[in-house]
Design a protein around this motif. Sequence first.
Motif, PDB file in Angstrom:
ATOM      1  N   ARG A  13       0.794  -1.234   0.000  1.00 17.53           N
ATOM      2  CA  ARG A  13       0.000   0.000   0.000  1.00 17.53           C
ATOM      3  C   ARG A  13       0.824   1.281   0.000  1.00 17.53           C
ATOM      4  NH1 ARG A  13      -4.994  -1.880   3.914  1.00 17.53           N
ATOM      5  NH2 ARG A  13      -4.663  -4.065   3.493  1.00 17.53           N
ATOM      6  N   GLY A  86       4.295   6.766   4.950  1.00 14.16           N
ATOM      7  CA  GLY A  86       3.324   6.476   5.997  1.00 14.16           C
ATOM      8  C   GLY A  86       3.636   7.306   7.233  1.00 14.16           C
ATOM      9  N   ASN A 101      -5.474  11.157   6.942  1.00 14.83           N
ATOM     10  CA  ASN A 101      -4.704  10.133   6.223  1.00 14.83           C
ATOM     11  C   ASN A 101      -3.513   9.557   6.982  1.00 14.83           C
ATOM     12  OD1 ASN A 101      -6.368  10.303   3.915  1.00 14.83           O
ATOM     13  ND2 ASN A 101      -5.326  12.211   3.382  1.00 14.83           N
ATOM     14  N   MET A 103      -1.801   6.924   9.647  1.00 11.86           N
ATOM     15  CA  MET A 103      -2.118   5.578  10.116  1.00 11.86           C
ATOM     16  C   MET A 103      -2.113   5.595  11.649  1.00 11.86           C
ATOM     17  SD  MET A 103       0.006   3.170   7.535  1.00 11.86           S
ATOM     18  CE  MET A 103       1.544   4.003   7.709  1.00 11.86           C
ATOM     19  N   THR A 123      -9.920   3.875   8.632  1.00  9.54           N
ATOM     20  CA  THR A 123      -8.610   4.280   9.157  1.00  9.54           C
ATOM     21  C   THR A 123      -7.635   3.115   9.012  1.00  9.54           C
ATOM     22  OG1 THR A 123      -9.736   5.633  10.804  1.00  9.54           O
ATOM     23  CG2 THR A 123      -7.405   5.178  11.194  1.00  9.54           C
ATOM     24  N   ARG A 124      -6.436   3.426   8.514  1.00  9.92           N
ATOM     25  CA  ARG A 124      -5.443   2.355   8.362  1.00  9.92           C
ATOM     26  C   ARG A 124      -4.737   2.118   9.698  1.00  9.92           C
ATOM     27  NH1 ARG A 124      -1.878   3.979   3.418  1.00  9.92           N
ATOM     28  NH2 ARG A 124      -1.939   5.965   4.512  1.00  9.92           N
ATOM     29  N   ASP A 145      -8.306  -5.473   9.633  1.00 14.17           N
ATOM     30  CA  ASP A 145      -7.495  -5.245   8.446  1.00 14.17           C
ATOM     31  C   ASP A 145      -6.369  -4.292   8.843  1.00 14.17           C
ATOM     32  OD1 ASP A 145      -6.534  -5.060   5.928  1.00 14.17           O
ATOM     33  OD2 ASP A 145      -8.001  -3.570   5.252  1.00 14.17           O
ATOM     34  N   THR A 147      -2.611  -2.564   8.195  1.00 12.44           N
ATOM     35  CA  THR A 147      -1.661  -2.270   7.114  1.00 12.44           C
ATOM     36  C   THR A 147      -0.337  -2.965   7.378  1.00 12.44           C
ATOM     37  OG1 THR A 147      -2.721  -0.140   6.808  1.00 12.44           O
ATOM     38  CG2 THR A 147      -0.547  -0.376   5.855  1.00 12.44           C
TER      39      THR A 147
END
Length: 348
Positions: A13, A86, A101, A103, A123-124, A145, A147
């Motif tokens: 990602r 990130g 945006n 994480m 939200t990651r 889920d 990242t």
Amino acid sequence: NVIKTQGEEVDYRGVLHRDGSVLMSVSLNQLKTPELLYKSLAAKLVVGMPFKDLATVDSILLRQLPPVDDNDSRLALKRLIDVSMGVITPLSEQLTKPLPNAMVLVNSKELSTGAYKLLPEGTRMVVSVRGDEPYEVLDILKGIDATMLLHDLPFSEDKVSRVHAARRLFEYLGDNSLNFPVIHHIQFPSGIHRDDLVIAAGTNAGALLVDGLGDGLLLEAADKDFDFLRNTSFNLLQGCRMRNTKTEYVSCPSCGRTLFDLQEISAQIREKTSHLPGVSIAIMGCIVNGPGEMADADFGYVGGAPGKIDLYVGKTVVKRAIEMEHATDALIQLIKDHGRWVDPPAEE
Ligand code: SF4
């Protein structure tokens, strides 16, 4: 039971690198001087804006977010996020002063209490796990889920081996077909000697990375300079044959037969050629054991006689008895002739 293979079927990602990722912990202070921060992250600068390249840090961890009215620091973070770096922030910080945006770092406690459910949908998440949690806690990973996972057993806990805890975690992930990228996160105690830090990173994370267990590194040590930690991480990934970000050198240890000052000449060659990822250069004091020891190198610089150097391409000698003072330039010309040279990046 091998569990997971680097680079296969893993969704990076954009915030990780498929050949191995480097994450760095960044302080609020560093955000005050964005250009210096971008340079520390080894980002390329174009008109003051950061861009990622092969040797740029992939993601950063911020223990604290800047206040919502600190526009300059927030703009610096936005620029990093815009180039797919990130930005990982603790759950509590993201809930109180959200950064779009970013994480969110969720630890196993926040996982088991369900605190992560407070985050807006989509939200990651980056989940930090110790590896020795009860299986009921690890089972929560099946329903989320993430990242990436950070393997995050405190370094000071001498009762539990980091390597064993990590192996347990990888075994669990493999048995349950959970294909999360895993970053080895090691927080070193203050005062650790630089050499001890490098050795500990190698034994704790490198030992697993060479077995294909793990996808990158996040090394933290409050009293060590940023560049040292970043370089140690990239060097370790290169040493584990994962991500090549600089020239690879092979050198003999030197002995009574050595025909030139190996250290001085090696330093000279490194200074001029260290910007060639994917190229490997052997520097050998003499020919006695040279060709065998340098078998994997693309180019060889070998003492042929006192004051004379032979140059090799692979195992084949292509130039003999070059005067020492011209030999480094001749080596560079040889690399150019074989299409492996690029000019060093210009400093902005
Ligand atoms: S390559 Fe030659 S100089 Fe280097 S360690 Fe071996 S024998 Fe000694």
